[in-house]
Every structure is written in C-alpha cells, then in structure tokens.
Write a protein that holds these residues in place. Structure first.
Motif, short mmCIF file in Angstrom:
data_model
loop_
_atom_site.label_atom_id
_atom_site.label_comp_id
_atom_site.label_asym_id
_atom_site.label_seq_id
_atom_site.Cartn_x
_atom_site.Cartn_y
_atom_site.Cartn_z
N PRO A 52 27.86 38.48 32.52
CA PRO A 52 28.95 37.61 32.94
C PRO A 52 30.25 38.39 33.16
CG PRO A 52 28.44 37.27 30.64
CD PRO A 52 27.38 38.18 31.18
N LEU A 53 31.04 37.89 34.08
CA LEU A 53 32.28 38.55 34.48
C LEU A 53 33.46 38.14 33.63
CD1 LEU A 53 32.03 38.08 38.36
CD2 LEU A 53 31.45 40.13 37.03
N SER A 54 34.39 39.06 33.52
CA SER A 54 35.72 38.73 33.00
C SER A 54 36.58 38.39 34.21
CB SER A 54 36.31 39.92 32.25
OG SER A 54 36.66 40.95 33.16
N PRO A 55 37.72 37.74 34.01
CA PRO A 55 38.61 37.49 35.14
C PRO A 55 39.05 38.77 35.86
CG PRO A 55 39.21 36.08 33.32
CD PRO A 55 38.18 37.05 32.80
N ILE A 86 36.55 40.40 44.17
CA ILE A 86 36.96 39.58 45.32
C ILE A 86 38.21 40.10 45.99
CG2 ILE A 86 35.79 37.49 44.50
CD1 ILE A 86 38.45 36.45 43.47
N GLY A 87 38.77 41.18 45.44
CA GLY A 87 39.93 41.80 46.07
C GLY A 87 41.21 40.99 45.98
N MET A 88 41.38 40.28 44.87
CA MET A 88 42.59 39.50 44.66
C MET A 88 43.35 40.05 43.46
SD MET A 88 41.13 35.62 45.23
CE MET A 88 42.71 34.80 45.29
N THR A 89 44.63 39.74 43.38
CA THR A 89 45.40 40.11 42.20
C THR A 89 44.91 39.29 41.02
OG1 THR A 89 47.10 38.42 42.53
CG2 THR A 89 47.45 40.58 43.62
N THR A 90 45.23 39.75 39.82
CA THR A 90 44.83 39.00 38.64
C THR A 90 45.53 37.64 38.60
OG1 THR A 90 46.45 40.20 37.32
CG2 THR A 90 44.18 41.01 37.26
N GLY A 91 46.77 37.58 39.06
CA GLY A 91 47.49 36.30 39.09
C GLY A 91 46.83 35.31 40.03
N LEU A 107 42.77 30.77 40.92
CA LEU A 107 41.47 30.39 41.45
C LEU A 107 40.55 29.92 40.32
CD1 LEU A 107 39.43 32.38 44.06
CD2 LEU A 107 38.36 31.55 42.00
N VAL A 108 40.49 30.67 39.23
CA VAL A 108 39.66 30.28 38.09
C VAL A 108 40.15 28.96 37.50
CG1 VAL A 108 38.91 30.92 35.75
CG2 VAL A 108 38.89 32.63 37.58
N ASN A 109 41.45 28.75 37.46
CA ASN A 109 41.98 27.46 36.99
C ASN A 109 41.46 26.31 37.84
OD1 ASN A 109 43.45 28.71 34.97
ND2 ASN A 109 45.41 28.63 36.06
N ARG A 110 41.43 26.51 39.17
CA ARG A 110 40.90 25.46 40.07
C ARG A 110 39.42 25.21 39.80
NH1 ARG A 110 43.83 28.46 43.90
NH2 ARG A 110 41.89 29.29 44.82
N ARG A 119 39.35 39.27 25.06
CA ARG A 119 38.61 39.36 26.33
C ARG A 119 37.95 38.02 26.65
NH1 ARG A 119 33.79 43.52 28.00
NH2 ARG A 119 33.47 42.62 30.05
N VAL A 120 38.20 37.53 27.86
CA VAL A 120 37.66 36.25 28.30
C VAL A 120 36.42 36.49 29.16
CG1 VAL A 120 38.15 34.21 29.73
CG2 VAL A 120 39.90 35.13 28.21
N THR A 121 35.42 35.65 28.98
CA THR A 121 34.20 35.69 29.78
C THR A 121 34.13 34.41 30.60
OG1 THR A 121 33.07 36.97 28.07
CG2 THR A 121 31.67 35.84 29.66
N LEU A 122 33.76 34.56 31.86
CA LEU A 122 33.61 33.41 32.75
C LEU A 122 32.14 33.00 32.80
CD1 LEU A 122 35.88 34.69 35.66
CD2 LEU A 122 36.48 33.06 33.85
#
Length: 155
Positions: free
Chosen positions: A62-65, A72-77, A82-85, A103-106
């Motif tokens: 599993p991925l972390s943020p 996906i080539g995006m900033t962490t912010g 996106l993860v919030n959505r 450490r957060v796991t998605l």
C-alpha cells in the motif's frame, strides 16, 4: 559521442513502428483510465490515483500519500486535496499501520475495490489474457525496454 537529433535522424521502419505502438498503447491506456473515471464517477486524475492505490494494496504494498504524489506527479499539497476528495467519497481510507505512527497508509475501501473489479471484469479481460499468454522472456525484454524508454522520456 553526441546524442542523435530526433528530428533529423533517419529512423528504421522497426523503430518507427515501436514509437507508433508505444503511442497507441499510451492512448489506449488513457482511454481505459477515462473509462474507469466515468465508471467511478470521478475526474480522471482522481481515478488514476484511486487505481494506483487499489493496485498497490492488491500487490501487498500500500502507498503512502508521498509515494502516491511521486507516482502521479503532483505536489504533496495537491495530493492531500485529492486524497481528501477520495476519502470524502468513501473510496479510500487513511491508516497508521507503520511502526512510525506518523506515516500514513492509503487503503481502498471494499466498495472501491469491488467497483474496480467490476470495471476490470469488462474492460481488462483482453489485457489480462494477453499478459497471461505472453512468453516470460518476451515480458522480461519488454519490461527492460519500457524501463529504458521511460527513463529516456523523463530526461
């Protein structure tokens, strides 16, 4: 030795065919992702992220943020938004499974996994059959070649 000029180099027909096949695969994969996005009723970027989260979880990694952001080539912010959505829509959850509790796991929700499986049962069977029928040596050579092409495209 200087690098060849892509615009003036005389390409062989096999090299041109490879570039056309890579372009066609990229277009086909993008269309598959758009279909998944429509299936999940998500923007394409959110569907791409969800697909990566599901795929990683299914593979037992599993991925972390932060890992998702890199993938996906995006900033962490932007990835946090996106993860919030995705979390608000019930598609993913965050957990703290790592010994370092910071450490957060998605993780995908069971419903998101189910919906993705439904989509792939229709749209992914041809890809799965092609991969299953391929000679392992061809798969290894293809993976090596595509890795070099990806690295070259990244500069």
């Amino acid at each position: 030795m200087t690098a060849p000029d892509p615009l003036t180099t005389a390409w062989t027909s096999a090299q041109v065919e490879v570039m056309h096949a890579l372009r066609d695969w990229a277009l086909g994969f993008a269309e598959l992702n758009r279909g998944f996005a429509a299936w999940m009723r998500l923007p394409a970027s959110d569907a791409d992220a969800l697909g990566r989260i599901i795929w990683a979880a299914e593979a037992g990694s599993p991925l972390s943020p932060v890992q998702l952001a890199r993938g996906i080539g995006m900033t962490t912010g932007a990835t946090t938004a996106l993860v919030n959505r995705l979390e608000a829509a019930g598609h993913v959850g965050r957990s703290r499974e790592h010994p370092d509790r910071r450490r957060v796991t998605l993780r995908p929700s069971p419903e998101a996994r189910h919906r993705a499986r439904e989509f792939l049962a229709v749209a992914g069977t041809g890809i799965a059959a092609t991969l299953q029928a391929a000679d392992p040596a061809v798969l290894r050579a293809t993976t090596e070649f595509l890795g070099r092409m990806t690295a070259a495209a990244a500069g």
